[in-house]
Design an enzyme around this catalytic site. Structure first.
Site, mmCIF file in Angstrom:
data_model
loop_
_atom_site.group_PDB
_atom_site.id
_atom_site.type_symbol
_atom_site.label_atom_id
_atom_site.label_comp_id
_atom_site.label_asym_id
_atom_site.label_seq_id
_atom_site.Cartn_x
_atom_site.Cartn_y
_atom_site.Cartn_z
ATOM 1 N N ASP A 186 0.820 -1.216 0.000
ATOM 2 C CA ASP A 186 0.000 0.000 0.000
ATOM 3 C C ASP A 186 0.853 1.265 0.000
ATOM 4 O O ASP A 186 0.683 2.138 -0.852
ATOM 5 C CB ASP A 186 -0.920 0.028 1.239
ATOM 6 C CG ASP A 186 -2.106 -0.931 1.110
ATOM 7 O OD1 ASP A 186 -2.446 -1.323 -0.019
ATOM 8 O OD2 ASP A 186 -2.686 -1.277 2.154
ATOM 9 N N ARG A 245 0.156 5.274 17.289
ATOM 10 C CA ARG A 245 -0.211 6.249 16.259
ATOM 11 C C ARG A 245 0.086 7.700 16.631
ATOM 12 O O ARG A 245 0.590 8.454 15.807
ATOM 13 C CB ARG A 245 -1.686 6.100 15.880
ATOM 14 C CG ARG A 245 -2.058 4.770 15.270
ATOM 15 C CD ARG A 245 -1.233 4.431 14.056
ATOM 16 N NE ARG A 245 -1.543 3.080 13.591
ATOM 17 C CZ ARG A 245 -0.704 2.345 12.868
ATOM 18 N NH1 ARG A 245 0.483 2.807 12.517
ATOM 19 N NH2 ARG A 245 -1.048 1.135 12.488
ATOM 20 N N ASP A 288 -7.103 3.912 12.274
ATOM 21 C CA ASP A 288 -5.790 4.547 12.231
ATOM 22 C C ASP A 288 -5.795 5.858 11.470
ATOM 23 O O ASP A 288 -5.074 6.784 11.808
ATOM 24 C CB ASP A 288 -4.764 3.569 11.667
ATOM 25 C CG ASP A 288 -4.460 2.470 12.670
ATOM 26 O OD1 ASP A 288 -4.597 2.741 13.883
ATOM 27 O OD2 ASP A 288 -4.110 1.354 12.270
ATOM 28 N N SER A 324 -4.739 -9.471 8.642
ATOM 29 C CA SER A 324 -4.175 -8.134 8.633
ATOM 30 C C SER A 324 -3.526 -7.927 10.000
ATOM 31 O O SER A 324 -4.181 -8.068 11.034
ATOM 32 C CB SER A 324 -5.300 -7.130 8.386
ATOM 33 O OG SER A 324 -4.867 -5.836 8.699
#
Lengths: 398, 398, 398, 398
Positions: C13, C92, C121, C173
């Site tokens: 990605d 994050r 996220d 994932s």
């Protein structure tokens, strides 16, 4: 052609929505106006809507439902948002519910409203649709169209031969129903500016209010008012209307707040809710007498949460229903009479009584009837303070 | 002979305590009186206490400490108990702390107070001892002795040649410090009785208050007031005193509540706190402008808990200290100016501004400067209402 | 050309994001990768990013900062979200803070990330930008571009001669940092399906874990762990790493939850956090010994709120800071040692001690050393139950 | 002669109470024993009580009432106290209610119990009397009498020819009902001591538990379990009994806590509740699937409050009833099946499903069926982060 039900007020915005929805969405428009006690004659809207291009206009008097199913539960819960008791926010779920219901009846595939993209009302109406008719499309022309000013809208209307409201635009943005008035915009947008007297719709200026105080007595049952000065039993509309008049005359029920909108911004809001203000104050006064310390402490947590749900459009949610489960039970005890004095913009509870009072004169009295066991206090305090002793020990103080 | 430090007011109860402690507990009595702004001349107590049999009488002016270490933190926290902001309850931990400190200095083994067994003040004073000097014995003569009436006490005093206070007993029981007056007993024990005008000590009756409104401006820094009408900077005592006078003159700051005592009973309480009322209202007004929705929601939970701790005598507790950790941080942002209008018993915020305002005119405005992205609302509402859609699906509505 | 700082992992990605940002936004791309203990060698990313079209790639080892400024405060607060202690969500804000900082240093006008539009996220990273660099533009290519499948992305990359990651895609994932693993997608999307053993990255299956229990001892200071089995003082990374190994070996630290995403949907999540699980359990065990009932009750309200803020991206908010003010104070008392037994997937506290314990054997003991005043209980209960008596009277039961 | 109803177990303490009440209070004693599933044959108590001097002994099987009126509501509420789900505390209000009821039937003027002055059970029993029969006198011989040791009580009994229980005293103090076992005293009084295996009554040591995991499936309706592995419908006693056996066999359901007693001290408590542990865990697992984020957040606040009320003896209070109003409503949605794996002392939810699930695969999936509108996230985040932008502006960061 597919149909849309439009929340219609007859004002400029929703009038322009009618041709816009037809031209841009290819939908037949059915207008809907609800009487929530906003004090306007709605019957002329029937003809006006049709002239503007609607298939028809449905008008419903929802005032009783509004009080019984929306206002009273909120009163019972002591719901507030930043201190204000909510009026506009309580009306939206009812309007939204009817929009969805009519859409089903008429076989419409969408509903539409005239709210902008920065206010709360869009959220409230669309939340109802999500909760009750999630398959319906919701259209908000004012968020979509390119027109930015009142003048552009008027031009748009005139081009199509649509009757433009001739009333001069108020310097304020108003929303009215029988429970209160919301006032914003204009000079009020500066939070340091004192609200000019002309922004108020229902309340006398305190300086011009009567020179004599007036005492009203409210009777409560199950946490909601059932009589005003011994009258209006069984007629809550009359009770609210009479109290709005009395309290408004004394300048009571004005709010001036900076509040947090659902969409993430702060706005300055002026509200008027004469009856609501007095009822809320009397209700709290009676709760002091009839609810235990523990119940009151819990309500202090739940009441603002209830208010948040209303404010944010979550009336038709599992949480609001569950909170009503709590309040139905806890408020069964809130029965009695409260005296409130109104004077020059102020209100205060000056007496309350209840057949189910938790106040016990024999225990509370400092007089000779004192029935309290003073010696019990020693044992009580000994155990009550044990945790403090433990903390002291841990700090090395003992 | 072992010593006891007695919280001494010079009134009948604590005067009788002196010989009683000597005779019944075999203790030398050191009297202690604190000036918390109750407005009485304390110096004559020195001689009076000794005449009554005390070894000596220690008098301390604690007003500045009271404001800075007790009142301001409570203001910052928005502490309240059932809506009242607490005055008597804030003074007790300071008096208790001094009693313990003096006991250490004087080598005393006990402290004593003149509280009865059904009030809150016994709990508050004894909690301080538990938290700060848990080894000290606490003696509460009024809970122990057999005397039941004022007359018996007077007889007890006269037999011992003790000067009996000649002031006529008020029909009310009063407690006063610079932050407020607590009024109870007498006809007030019936919660349906309107408080007679003669029970109020500091506030003009609204009907007799000036016919012209008066606007005051309070400046806040870190959540506490630092100036009144631009004056009194650095002198909080003068600020409070001036505001008590102004607001009291306008009849502002009366409370009439049925509240829940720590010892498990309800009592009807009248309070006066003119300065406190106005400061609290202005503080909330400024918070609306300077605190986020999330911080305000959390404070709505924490402020009454802080008030409960104060009310219940848990000032010197880990929890109160931790709550101060929260408020020191959150209130650093609460800086600015607030205008409050006082009139005929009522007060209302009519303007607020701050250099650190979270209000953003460009976003809030309905005028041409509107900077809000109206189209963002569609995506917002779509996700905001997803939980309602899920509930609808589960109910079988979609 | 204007610059964008891209949060870059070297995966498909974010690799595709590089040319996409250049082609579609006309921006020079600076890649940024942070080592938060995800256990991958990051240095090869430097060359890879440049080959993919980036101007350069900045790599920082942020592990120590991550523990000290993000994980420890969350541990101290007992932060959790639906029972899970948060790992991805804590990383994050640190990544976001660095993105903003680098953007300033490099004179970039935007930051970009590879998150999709339905996850948390995106919210967390963009919230940091809003809080710390609100003028920066945030670009989320995956929300914008038309590609819908991994295959389309590979084709896009291959057309541009970009090295495509050859690792076979996991059926799950994953997101990993030193505090935990987040696992979702694949068969886990059915909440009734038992997580297959191959989804776990760090923990042994309980059935395959050692047949002997193992006891670890954690030493806490100020509410955070400072030693494991008496070792690793001053080296929190080593402590966490060692405990992840030990607890993981015993199969401890698996979570299986259906949780509520910020964007309004429920998702099924599997987490692994061996060290975190044990530390959290030990921490609570020690709190039982060292915190008062009142502090613990308040923490039960604040800890999930802290967790919500972390989960929803509000790390850099006034409320999170104010909550830290609370916990810094309340947790100063949480010092001591805790023994935790690990066995076959389970963990339990089997002992705890503290020099500042609030437990008082002399009061608690049923043995001969009993120092509790049993007679005090009578007075205590008398007042404790007064509110119940009042309710009984109001119900007509007395 | 006036009568007293004594909560009677047949043990030493309550046996000695019988002659003591007659001799010291001049009362006829009616003994009362309730079967709450403590697993002892109660019928011999009839004769024993009479031999000890009681007028008669009333024995009632209250197990079904216990489950339906006390345990299930607490399960539905997720009630806990410091993490433990409460068993002893749930039985006391039922015993107390029956004591009061029998006192009315028998025309007794008092009730009596064998609790000491430092435990919780005295508070719980006397709270029931305060709430339901506030005119009844409550006598607690163990708080009053001079006997301090077991030996003195035995001597007292023997002097009066009363049969002394011959069972060797356990090194622990136990309380058992069908919902759990409470274990304290002895070496457990040191919170750092690992509970010896012999203190556990119902659960196998994890090390000796079966080497194969076992999966159980619980079916819930309205937030309470109605089937175990598809069986026991309509027979909650059988369901609990079977699950106690299964989970206990796997060593599941042990608790080791330092908790805060109502009387102000901390104590170290060991509990066993195999069925309760599994039911509570499964219940939470199902709530994740069936309750909205908002409802769950509110329950996190209410569940510990419910637990506190139970723990502190406030079952028969307005607040507990109002909380049940909340949970009756919110839990109507909690229907479905949960799989729990039991293994070597540990339990974990490994699957849950519901016809009324709020989980929506089409929205949550990362697969091709993804129905989530990714572009909506942009608008959502824009408004979601507006408050952070305002804070940034106020801090001067923008």
């Amino acid at each position: 052609m597919a149909k849309v039900i439009l929340a219609y007020s007859g004002g400029l915005d929703t009038s322009v929505c009618i041709p816009w929805l037809k031209e841009n969405k290819g939908l037949d428009v059915i207008a809907f106006s609800a009487d929530l006690g906003q004090g306007e004659e709605l019957s002329p809207l029937k003809e006006k809507a049709v002239k503007t291009g609607a298939e028809k206009c449905i008008i419903l008097d929802l005032r009783k439902t509004f009080v019984e199913e929306f206002i009273w539960p909120a009163v019972r819960a002591g719901a507030h948002y930043g201190g204000y008791l909510l009026a506009t926010a309580l009306g939206r779920p009812l309007i939204g519910r009817e929009l969805c219901r009519i859409a089903r009846e008429e076989g419409a595939t969408a509903i539409a409203h005239g709210c902008t993209g920065k206010g709360n009302d869009q959220v409230r109406l669309e939340s109802v649709a999500a909760a009750r008719a999630p398959d319906l499309k919701v259209i908000a022309p004012l968020r979509e169209w390119e027109m930015k000013t009142r003048e552009e809208e008027i031009e748009y209307a005139q081009k199509r031969g649509i009757p433009v409201p001739v009333t001069k635009k108020s310097p304020y943005s108003l929303d009215v129903n029988l429970w209160g008035v919301s006032i914003e915009a204009g000079v009020l947008e500066d939070p340091m500016v004192t609200p000019p007297d002309d922004c108020y719709q229902w309340t006398t200026s305190p300086e011009k209010a009567p020179d004599e105080p007036e005492v009203v007595e409210l009777t409560f049952a199950g946490g909601v008012p059932v009589m005003l000065n011994g009258a209006h039993e069984g007629d809550p509309l009359a009770l609210i209307s009479a109290l709005n008049e009395i309290a408004g005359r004394h300048g009571v029920g004005r709010y001036d707040l900076v509040e947090d909108r659902t969409v993430g911004i702060k706005s300055r809001e002026i509200y008027e809710a004469p009856a609501g203000f007095v009822i809320d104050m009397a209700h709290k006064g009676l709760e002091g007498l009839t609810l235990s310390k523990d119940v009151r402490a819990m309500q202090r947590v739940l009441a603002p949460r209830y208010g948040e749900l209303v404010y944010n459009g979550f009336w038709f949610s599992d949480l609001r229903e569950a909170l009503d489960g709590f309040f139905k039970s806890s408020q069964a005890r809130v029965n009695g009479r409260v005296k409130v004095q109104l004077y020059k913009g102020g209100a205060r509870v000056i007496g309350r009584e209840s057949d189910q009072s938790l106040y016990n004169l024999a225990l509370a009295s400092y007089g000779e009837e004192d029935a309290f066991d003073h010696k019990a206090a020693e044992g009580f305090i000994k155990l009550w303070t044990l945790p403090l002793r433990a903390e002291a020990r841990a700090r090395g103080e003992a």
